[in-house]
Design a protein around this motif. Sequence first.
Motif, short mmCIF file in Angstrom:
data_model
loop_
_atom_site.label_atom_id
_atom_site.label_comp_id
_atom_site.label_asym_id
_atom_site.label_seq_id
_atom_site.Cartn_x
_atom_site.Cartn_y
_atom_site.Cartn_z
N TYR A 1 0.81 -1.21 0.00
CA TYR A 1 0.00 0.00 0.00
C TYR A 1 0.85 1.27 0.00
O TYR A 1 0.38 2.34 -0.37
CB TYR A 1 -0.97 0.00 1.17
CG TYR A 1 -2.29 -0.66 0.82
CD1 TYR A 1 -3.12 -0.11 -0.15
CD2 TYR A 1 -2.69 -1.83 1.44
CE1 TYR A 1 -4.32 -0.71 -0.50
CE2 TYR A 1 -3.89 -2.45 1.09
CZ TYR A 1 -4.69 -1.87 0.13
OH TYR A 1 -5.88 -2.48 -0.22
N TRP B 1 -5.53 -0.17 5.63
CA TRP B 1 -5.07 0.49 4.41
C TRP B 1 -6.03 0.23 3.25
O TRP B 1 -6.19 1.08 2.37
CB TRP B 1 -3.66 0.04 4.04
CG TRP B 1 -2.61 0.37 5.04
CD1 TRP B 1 -1.62 -0.46 5.50
CD2 TRP B 1 -2.42 1.61 5.74
NE1 TRP B 1 -0.84 0.19 6.43
CE2 TRP B 1 -1.30 1.46 6.60
CE3 TRP B 1 -3.09 2.84 5.72
CZ2 TRP B 1 -0.85 2.48 7.43
CZ3 TRP B 1 -2.65 3.87 6.56
CH2 TRP B 1 -1.53 3.68 7.38
N SER B 2 -6.67 -0.94 3.24
CA SER B 2 -7.66 -1.22 2.20
C SER B 2 -8.84 -0.26 2.30
O SER B 2 -9.32 0.27 1.29
CB SER B 2 -8.16 -2.67 2.32
OG SER B 2 -7.13 -3.59 2.06
N SER C 1 -7.72 3.10 1.14
CA SER C 1 -7.60 3.09 -0.32
C SER C 1 -8.97 3.24 -0.99
O SER C 1 -9.12 4.01 -1.95
CB SER C 1 -6.95 1.78 -0.78
OG SER C 1 -6.79 1.75 -2.18
N ILE C 2 -9.96 2.54 -0.48
CA ILE C 2 -11.32 2.62 -1.03
C ILE C 2 -11.88 4.03 -0.88
O ILE C 2 -12.45 4.60 -1.83
CB ILE C 2 -12.24 1.60 -0.34
CG1 ILE C 2 -11.81 0.17 -0.67
CG2 ILE C 2 -13.70 1.81 -0.77
CD1 ILE C 2 -12.45 -0.88 0.22
N ARG D 1 -8.58 -6.66 -1.53
CA ARG D 1 -7.61 -6.90 -0.45
C ARG D 1 -8.29 -6.92 0.91
O ARG D 1 -7.87 -7.64 1.82
CB ARG D 1 -6.52 -5.83 -0.47
CG ARG D 1 -5.31 -6.16 -1.31
CD ARG D 1 -4.50 -7.33 -0.77
NE ARG D 1 -4.06 -7.14 0.60
CZ ARG D 1 -2.96 -6.49 0.95
NH1 ARG D 1 -2.18 -5.98 0.01
NH2 ARG D 1 -2.61 -6.38 2.21
N LEU D 2 -9.33 -6.11 1.08
CA LEU D 2 -10.06 -6.08 2.34
C LEU D 2 -10.61 -7.47 2.66
O LEU D 2 -10.60 -7.91 3.81
CB LEU D 2 -11.20 -5.06 2.26
CG LEU D 2 -12.02 -4.85 3.53
CD1 LEU D 2 -11.16 -4.31 4.67
CD2 LEU D 2 -13.18 -3.89 3.26
N TYR E 1 -8.97 -2.71 -6.07
CA TYR E 1 -7.93 -3.45 -5.34
C TYR E 1 -8.20 -3.41 -3.83
O TYR E 1 -8.03 -4.41 -3.14
CB TYR E 1 -6.55 -2.86 -5.64
CG TYR E 1 -5.43 -3.62 -4.98
CD1 TYR E 1 -4.98 -4.84 -5.50
CD2 TYR E 1 -4.81 -3.13 -3.83
CE1 TYR E 1 -3.96 -5.54 -4.90
CE2 TYR E 1 -3.78 -3.83 -3.22
CZ TYR E 1 -3.36 -5.03 -3.75
OH TYR E 1 -2.35 -5.73 -3.14
N GLY E 2 -8.62 -2.25 -3.34
CA GLY E 2 -8.91 -2.11 -1.92
C GLY E 2 -10.02 -3.04 -1.46
O GLY E 2 -9.91 -3.68 -0.41
N MET F 1 -7.54 1.84 -7.12
CA MET F 1 -7.52 1.94 -5.65
C MET F 1 -8.78 1.35 -5.04
O MET F 1 -8.72 0.65 -4.02
CB MET F 1 -7.36 3.40 -5.22
CG MET F 1 -6.03 4.03 -5.57
SD MET F 1 -5.87 5.73 -4.97
CE MET F 1 -5.60 5.45 -3.22
#
Length: 218
Positions: free
Chosen positions: A66, A195-196, A199-200, A173-174, A169-170, A166
């Motif tokens: 991230y 961080w996910s 990012s979202i 990854r979450l 991917y967020g 972002m």
Amino acid sequence: MSSDLFYYLSGILIISLGINFTINKFYFINKIKLFIFTFISIFVGVLCSNVMNYIESGNFGGTSFYGAIFFMPIYVILFSFIFKVDLNKLLNLTAFLGMITSMILKIRCFNYGCCGGRKIPIVTEHGYAVFPSQLAEAFFAFIVLIILLILFKKNKDRTDLYPMMMVIYGIGRLNLNTFRLYKPVFLFLANGHIWSIVSIIIGFIWLFIIYKKKKRTV
């Protein structure tokens, strides 16, 4: 730099150059500038990941992907200003590069045994099997890359691929982070979860700003 990391980064460079120079048929960026941008981007991305890992753990030797997602736009803005290259085009290319990097370095994680997954209820001769979180994340990064390329193919003038990356991917990854072995840092959340979410949120705000500007110009 370890010898195996050199090979992985070389693979990232070759794939990224292939995609970037193919897309450049529509972007018309100076080829020397494009090569320099792609080459430097890979090492800046690794450095950004090291910085994020230092923020998380105080250890500069590890990586946290991230960091690349959050800090790379700073490098892209500087490169765009210094070399006089369209910022939105570079951000789009960086979105592709990010997913290529994640895909390949997660395979390296699998080989090293880091970022391991939780045990799953499948018994092998060595005990319980472990969820291959690294390969799952590598495959997900590949899927995101394909989605971004499809979106680009549909509209080559779009300026929203980086925040789109972002968000997508967020979200992935979450969910995937739940299958990792992790140590909670806040309530039941690990750094990857936090961080996910960040990012979202940033991605959605960025997209909102882009679409609002488009409405003003219509």
